[in-house]
Scaffold this active site. Sequence first.
Site, mmCIF file in Angstrom:
data_model
loop_
_atom_site.group_PDB
_atom_site.id
_atom_site.type_symbol
_atom_site.label_atom_id
_atom_site.label_comp_id
_atom_site.label_asym_id
_atom_site.label_seq_id
_atom_site.Cartn_x
_atom_site.Cartn_y
_atom_site.Cartn_z
ATOM 1 N N LYS A 17 -9.577 -2.365 1.932
ATOM 2 C CA LYS A 17 -9.269 -1.205 2.748
ATOM 3 C C LYS A 17 -10.048 0.036 2.283
ATOM 4 C CE LYS A 17 -6.652 -3.185 5.697
ATOM 5 N NZ LYS A 17 -5.757 -4.213 5.396
ATOM 6 N N HIS B 239 -10.231 -2.083 11.785
ATOM 7 C CA HIS B 239 -9.165 -2.967 11.278
ATOM 8 C C HIS B 239 -8.932 -4.072 12.309
ATOM 9 C CE1 HIS B 239 -4.755 -3.122 9.532
ATOM 10 N NE2 HIS B 239 -5.527 -4.016 8.969
ATOM 11 N N SER C 64 -0.998 -3.336 10.376
ATOM 12 C CA SER C 64 -0.676 -4.263 9.299
ATOM 13 C C SER C 64 0.571 -5.072 9.631
ATOM 14 C CB SER C 64 -0.459 -3.483 8.006
ATOM 15 O OG SER C 64 -1.621 -2.735 7.715
ATOM 16 N N ARG D 127 3.474 -3.604 17.796
ATOM 17 C CA ARG D 127 4.851 -4.082 17.975
ATOM 18 C C ARG D 127 5.607 -3.059 18.783
ATOM 19 N NH1 ARG D 127 7.108 -7.808 14.017
ATOM 20 N NH2 ARG D 127 5.330 -8.397 12.746
ATOM 21 N N TYR E 209 -1.452 -3.543 -6.892
ATOM 22 C CA TYR E 209 -1.163 -4.292 -5.668
ATOM 23 C C TYR E 209 -2.278 -4.260 -4.620
ATOM 24 C CZ TYR E 209 0.863 -6.464 -1.740
ATOM 25 O OH TYR E 209 1.060 -7.352 -0.722
ATOM 26 N N GLY E 210 -2.669 -5.406 -4.163
ATOM 27 C CA GLY E 210 -3.477 -5.633 -2.955
ATOM 28 C C GLY E 210 -4.374 -4.493 -2.529
ATOM 29 N N SER F 104 4.913 -10.249 0.609
ATOM 30 C CA SER F 104 4.242 -11.166 -0.323
ATOM 31 C C SER F 104 3.029 -11.758 0.376
ATOM 32 C CB SER F 104 5.204 -12.258 -0.780
ATOM 33 O OG SER F 104 5.748 -12.949 0.313
ATOM 34 N N ARG F 105 2.032 -12.131 -0.396
ATOM 35 C CA ARG F 105 0.723 -12.477 0.174
ATOM 36 C C ARG F 105 0.111 -13.708 -0.467
ATOM 37 N NH1 ARG F 105 -1.560 -8.739 4.250
ATOM 38 N NH2 ARG F 105 0.130 -7.245 4.474
ATOM 39 N N CYS G 180 1.088 -7.239 11.931
ATOM 40 C CA CYS G 180 1.385 -7.342 13.365
ATOM 41 C C CYS G 180 0.643 -8.484 14.030
ATOM 42 C CB CYS G 180 1.072 -6.035 14.070
ATOM 43 S SG CYS G 180 2.249 -4.735 13.636
ATOM 44 N N ARG H 44 0.841 -1.182 0.000
ATOM 45 C CA ARG H 44 0.000 0.000 0.000
ATOM 46 C C ARG H 44 0.888 1.247 0.000
ATOM 47 N NH1 ARG H 44 -1.731 0.870 4.390
ATOM 48 N NH2 ARG H 44 -1.046 -0.952 5.539
ATOM 49 N N ASP I 271 -9.116 -9.505 9.361
ATOM 50 C CA ASP I 271 -8.613 -8.174 9.006
ATOM 51 C C ASP I 271 -9.602 -7.045 9.269
ATOM 52 O OD1 ASP I 271 -6.247 -6.842 7.887
ATOM 53 O OD2 ASP I 271 -7.538 -6.277 6.223
HETATM 54 P P1 GTP Z 1 -2.168 -7.581 7.608
HETATM 55 O O1 GTP Z 1 -2.688 -8.630 6.713
HETATM 56 O O2 GTP Z 1 -1.088 -6.752 6.973
HETATM 57 O O3 GTP Z 1 -3.236 -6.712 8.191
HETATM 58 O O4 GTP Z 1 -1.338 -8.330 8.787
HETATM 59 P P2 GTP Z 1 -1.754 -9.173 10.072
HETATM 60 O O5 GTP Z 1 -2.008 -8.242 11.215
HETATM 61 O O6 GTP Z 1 -2.820 -10.142 9.748
HETATM 62 O O7 GTP Z 1 -0.385 -9.924 10.438
HETATM 63 P P3 GTP Z 1 0.012 -11.484 10.359
HETATM 64 O O8 GTP Z 1 -0.835 -12.336 11.258
HETATM 65 O O9 GTP Z 1 0.063 -11.868 8.941
HETATM 66 O O10 GTP Z 1 1.480 -11.458 10.986
HETATM 67 C C1 GTP Z 1 2.536 -10.728 10.422
HETATM 68 C C2 GTP Z 1 3.847 -11.132 10.971
HETATM 69 O O11 GTP Z 1 3.847 -11.135 12.404
HETATM 70 C C3 GTP Z 1 4.263 -12.549 10.559
HETATM 71 O O12 GTP Z 1 5.587 -12.500 10.113
HETATM 72 C C4 GTP Z 1 4.145 -13.362 11.817
HETATM 73 O O13 GTP Z 1 5.060 -14.397 11.830
HETATM 74 C C5 GTP Z 1 4.382 -12.336 12.925
HETATM 75 N N1 GTP Z 1 3.634 -12.707 14.158
HETATM 76 C C6 GTP Z 1 2.315 -12.941 14.261
HETATM 77 N N2 GTP Z 1 1.965 -13.283 15.520
HETATM 78 C C7 GTP Z 1 3.104 -13.251 16.250
HETATM 79 C C8 GTP Z 1 3.397 -13.489 17.633
HETATM 80 O O14 GTP Z 1 2.536 -13.804 18.452
HETATM 81 N N3 GTP Z 1 4.706 -13.337 18.019
HETATM 82 C C9 GTP Z 1 5.683 -12.983 17.131
HETATM 83 N N4 GTP Z 1 6.919 -12.863 17.589
HETATM 84 N N5 GTP Z 1 5.445 -12.756 15.818
HETATM 85 C C10 GTP Z 1 4.172 -12.881 15.376
HETATM 86 C C1 SPV Z 2 -2.792 -4.430 5.422
HETATM 87 O O1 SPV Z 2 -1.824 -3.820 4.944
HETATM 88 O O2 SPV Z 2 -3.289 -4.137 6.539
HETATM 89 C C2 SPV Z 2 -3.381 -5.563 4.679
HETATM 90 C C3 SPV Z 2 -2.930 -5.805 3.312
HETATM 91 O O3 SPV Z 2 -4.252 -6.236 5.201
HETATM 92 S S1 SPV Z 2 -3.641 -4.729 2.144
HETATM 93 O O4 SPV Z 2 -4.809 -5.395 1.560
HETATM 94 O O5 SPV Z 2 -2.632 -4.488 1.112
HETATM 95 O O6 SPV Z 2 -4.052 -3.523 2.795
HETATM 96 MN MN MN Z 3 -4.747 -5.469 7.306
#
Ligand code: GTP
Ligand code: SPV
Ligand code: MN
Length: 594
Positions: A206, A226, A248, A408, A197-198, A376-377, A250, A69, A277
């Site tokens: 979004k 979110h 995102s 984080r 992209y996404g 990457s997704r 996290c 994004r 999400d």
């Molecule tokens: P978006 O799709 O961008 O909104 O992301 P998301 O919030 O769904 O994040 P996702 O669950 O894909 O996690 C992103 C990164 O955080 C990955 O690399 C995971 O390995 C890492 N991660 C997720 N949960 C944990 C956790 O409990 N501890 C740690 N150390 N890393 C984590």
């Molecule tokens: C985010 O960035 O929070 C996502 C991926 O879930 S995107 O659809 O690109 O916004």
């Molecule tokens: Mn997201």
Amino acid sequence: MTKNKYILNWIDEMAAMTKPDKIVWIDGSETQAEALRAEACSTGEMIKLNQDLLPGCYLHRTAVNDVARVEGRTFICTSKKEDAGNINNWIAPAECYARLSKLYTGSMKGRTMYVIPYSMGIVGSEFAKYGIELTDSIYVVLNMLIMTRVGNDVLETIGDSADYIKGLHSKAQLDEENRYICHFPEDNTIWSVNSGYGGNVLLGKKCFALRIASYLGRKEGWMAEHMLILGVEYPNGETKYVCAAFPSACGKTNLAMLIPPETYRKKGFKVWTVGDDIAWLRIGSDGRLWAMNPENGFFGVAPGTNDKSNPNALATTREGAIFTNVCHNLDNNSVWWEGLDKNPPHNALNWRGEKWDYTKYDKADKVGTSGAHPNSRFTAKATNCPCLSAEFNNPAGVPVSAIVFGGRRARTAPLVYQSTSWQNGTFVGSIMASETTAAAAGAVGVVRRDPMAMRPFVGYNMGDYWQHWLDMGKIIPHAPKIFHVNWFRTDDEGNFIWPGFGDNLRVLEWILARCEDKVDANLSPIGYLPKPEDINIEGLDGVTIDTIKDLVTVDKESWLADIANIRDFYALVGDRVPAELHKELNQLEARLKA
Ligand code: GTP
Ligand code: SPV
Ligand code: MN
């Protein structure tokens, strides 16, 4: 198709500007989707993967300059600048339409314009909202078919009405300098140009379900957030639901699909995914807050997803998925990404499509040396998910017991704490911060304030958004309790202290026990902290009660340093920051100094 004059006139107008060779209506049928996949493979837009290993799965690479994004090129175009606020980029609507019209003029020449009628939520249900996306990208069509509910029933449900979100997307020349993701909340319109992209181009996600929907939610008395939605099923069969907002990349997808630790599994705990999400939140007739996932699939981060960290997500991607910007294993025509396993392919193409040498991988330059791009997704059907909640297709959603914010933070934020009221919980959300990730273009690892994980997604003034949170709190008779978590505290060597992933259930158990007044807590300057012995560490290797003590300590110095930063941020948000939040901030500071 449809006889709806608003829709037909609008498509005529958009086609007159973009000048596609032809217009194709997407009907949601498998026959049409299959023909489009074949066409995308014939032009190289997609690569058909090994159908024995990954049936129905495809690989797509975006342009190298177009992998996340672009928040700096995302605009909220309200007639008054102050209605978009200082956190959003703004262009006056007339000027923005004029500027983008130039970019769209003839942009679909030699291409097909696809018309995608889609629904966010169950088609025909009380809480669903509809959109039509016009796009010149088959990749977008195929992703929207997974991520939303697409088809003629959407057009039938819209009927003669003008009540739908008008989305226009053109890849145009994928020109970075002229990339725009623009929202016109007063016109129910989204215009996206020069990206493929996404989140920039899957306009239901979004752009609609957060930016436009948050604007509509404020007008109509509900909330678009979110947030993931998950259910914790207890051994007695009862299920409690939690919504969690993390920025995102996290951990939303990971938490939403978590597998309970063995000791919990043995006792009969289960976790069910409702969404990973986005949550649309409404007050139910029973006075509780109900959460609905408007999406129909997952657009998840690939790197780090593996058999141990998230087996449910991995299983979800094994059929009918689209992989974007991952590494292509040429030996078996399958996909790979960092963190999938310890065996990087020796004969492979990286996310750019170049020959890849895994021995050159350098953690300090992930984008340059990794097989898969850090952002990457996978795009995967919700119905593939082994832990999909039985309530996934319930149009009303699920009743929410707890709202959890998180980010984080290597230091300041403890593993978990509870706010003292809805107002204080809104304050906790408003001061959230997180280190930036690869999900958005720009520097990675910089701490920035990201209120409610919505900084990039609020479709109006952030101050008004906080006021909407406070206002909602006053009218929800049985409001959820509000918490904050941080899975990412590190030790002096930079290692995560908390094991995270499935073990996060241990924290959810405490949160839900608090919601039912089943466990005591220690009141601290920032809110309620767990008594260390109340976080269950049974069966955890290397985590002792001292680890938990450490994870729930509040370092007053770093909190006081944060207060200064929060003040600056409130000043940036400007004069619409609710007085209640300034008061909360002053009180927090006084408690920390006491
Ligand atoms: P978006 O799709 O961008 O909104 O992301 P998301 O919030 O769904 O994040 P996702 O669950 O894909 O996690 C992103 C990164 O955080 C990955 O690399 C995971 O390995 C890492 N991660 C997720 N949960 C944990 C956790 O409990 N501890 C740690 N150390 N890393 C984590
Ligand atoms: C985010 O960035 O929070 C996502 C991926 O879930 S995107 O659809 O690109 O916004
Ligand atoms: Mn997201």
